[in-house]
Write an enzyme that holds these catalytic residues in place. Sequence first.
Site, PDB file in Angstrom:
ATOM      1  N   ASP A  64      -4.647  -9.123  -5.262  1.00  0.00           N
ATOM      2  CA  ASP A  64      -4.849  -7.688  -5.501  1.00  0.00           C
ATOM      3  C   ASP A  64      -3.602  -6.916  -5.098  1.00  0.00           C
ATOM      4  O   ASP A  64      -2.975  -7.214  -4.072  1.00  0.00           O
ATOM      5  CB  ASP A  64      -6.049  -7.174  -4.691  1.00  0.00           C
ATOM      6  CG  ASP A  64      -7.334  -7.899  -5.059  1.00  0.00           C
ATOM      7  OD1 ASP A  64      -7.602  -8.029  -6.268  1.00  0.00           O
ATOM      8  OD2 ASP A  64      -8.057  -8.328  -4.144  1.00  0.00           O
ATOM      9  N   ASP A  66      -2.359  -3.013  -4.463  1.00  0.00           N
ATOM     10  CA  ASP A  66      -2.775  -1.628  -4.278  1.00  0.00           C
ATOM     11  C   ASP A  66      -1.553  -0.726  -4.214  1.00  0.00           C
ATOM     12  O   ASP A  66      -0.494  -1.111  -3.711  1.00  0.00           O
ATOM     13  CB  ASP A  66      -3.583  -1.475  -2.981  1.00  0.00           C
ATOM     14  CG  ASP A  66      -4.881  -2.279  -3.005  1.00  0.00           C
ATOM     15  OD1 ASP A  66      -5.343  -2.609  -4.110  1.00  0.00           O
ATOM     16  OD2 ASP A  66      -5.420  -2.560  -1.930  1.00  0.00           O
ATOM     17  N   ASP A 142      -5.668   0.545   9.260  1.00  0.00           N
ATOM     18  CA  ASP A 142      -6.267  -0.156  10.394  1.00  0.00           C
ATOM     19  C   ASP A 142      -5.260  -0.966  11.205  1.00  0.00           C
ATOM     20  O   ASP A 142      -5.050  -0.721  12.391  1.00  0.00           O
ATOM     21  CB  ASP A 142      -7.455  -1.012   9.946  1.00  0.00           C
ATOM     22  CG  ASP A 142      -7.146  -1.894   8.740  1.00  0.00           C
ATOM     23  OD1 ASP A 142      -5.958  -1.997   8.348  1.00  0.00           O
ATOM     24  OD2 ASP A 142      -8.083  -2.503   8.189  1.00  0.00           O
TER      25      ASP A 142
END
Length: 448
Positions: A64, A66, A142
């Site tokens: 993936d 992003d 995070d």
Amino acid sequence: MHGTATITPSTALRTIPRDQHTISRKDISPNALRVLYRLRDAGFQAYLVGGAVRDLLVGGHPKDFDVATDATPEQVRQQFRNCRLIGRRFRLAHVVFGREIIEVATFRANVDDGSGDREMDNGRLVRDNVYGTVEDDAVRRDFTANALYYAIDDFSVRDYVGGFEDTMARRLKLIGDPEQRYREDPVRMLRAVRLAAKLNFEIDADTAAPIAPLAPLLAEAAPARLFEEILKLFLSGHSVASFEGLERFGLLKVLFPETAAALASNRSGALRRMVLAGLAGTDQRVANDEPVSPAFLFALLLWPAYCRALMGLQAQGVHAEEAQRRAADRVTLHQLNTVALPRRFSLPMQEIWLLQTRFGNRQRKRVMRLLSHPRFRAAFDFLVLRLAASPEHAEDVAFWREAQTQSGEELAVALGVAPAADAIIDEDAPPSKRRRRRRRRSTAASPE
């Protein structure tokens, strides 16, 4: 200020030039590059961000990609006809290229501007659509390793929170105060374990310290979200390391309380050996790009709980077959308090358990019926796994492995009976409408 998400770590920008890192455009999805260049050409800032940058730096192959940008979701949609906006709690743009989706997120700020677009509930972040700068965006992510930005302007990596150094040291460190970050979103504790397992990173001491004390907060997370997180933990090819991490940080007893209790009381360690053997097999299947059924996974993870419940019921004098059904239902029901296990997985999971007692039966009709059962293969694979716990199943495994390769006549000879004239009819006939008591003695309850 307790109960808010105000985090103010230093954000000194460090730019790592192309000749000092290993990221190459040839390893980046062409569609992600398309999105980055179009946003840049339209006058917006746009970076590859997060897991893809982290994985590329340590030699991984991200699936993936992003993008983070200063364009709002609506502005992103204006640039791409193949774009859809999703989410209320966290508004995002998805740019769709066939089967690939490039997720585009607008830089988030880390303050509440009073608009109502940033909302906390008992210290938990429940809505976050206040936009800001790339520096704001970095500090509200995070882990430091997830706060790295790859720039297509000069092919550099931008680091605002020390993530490059942590990534190179294979260290997982939370941005800001760890206890506060876990209270905002307790699922971050599972993410820490999963990422450490996946990347072979060490969890930083300060990041690790609050996990065990705060583990009970996970019980307050949405059961449906925990189900998805468990699939990520165990179906990503690193399930053995994930399981060991859950044990080490006191999270297993929150996610799977009855399994944890059963493992603790199983002095021989046989049940744990079986679980680890099954998870190692799961990892191998993922590595081979073979499918893994969530039903089989949960059958494995909850088997210790099922064995313990079954032994308890049989000790009370409950008939074996009734005890098996009640134990299966009880374990499933109790687990639903924590994790939303859909019926399409819980029912086949129970079938895998209940079929275990039938492998000791050598009656020809029952052998043929079990071989034709739609759940036979999964149940047999599960029986093979039980060898990791106890050698007493070796004879059954050998018989049923051979039985799958034999014709009806060969099987009849192996069973020491003459082939019946109506063998074909018997093999194809549906089970009798009147339910028979299957077995007198249970093997599934063995304390393995």
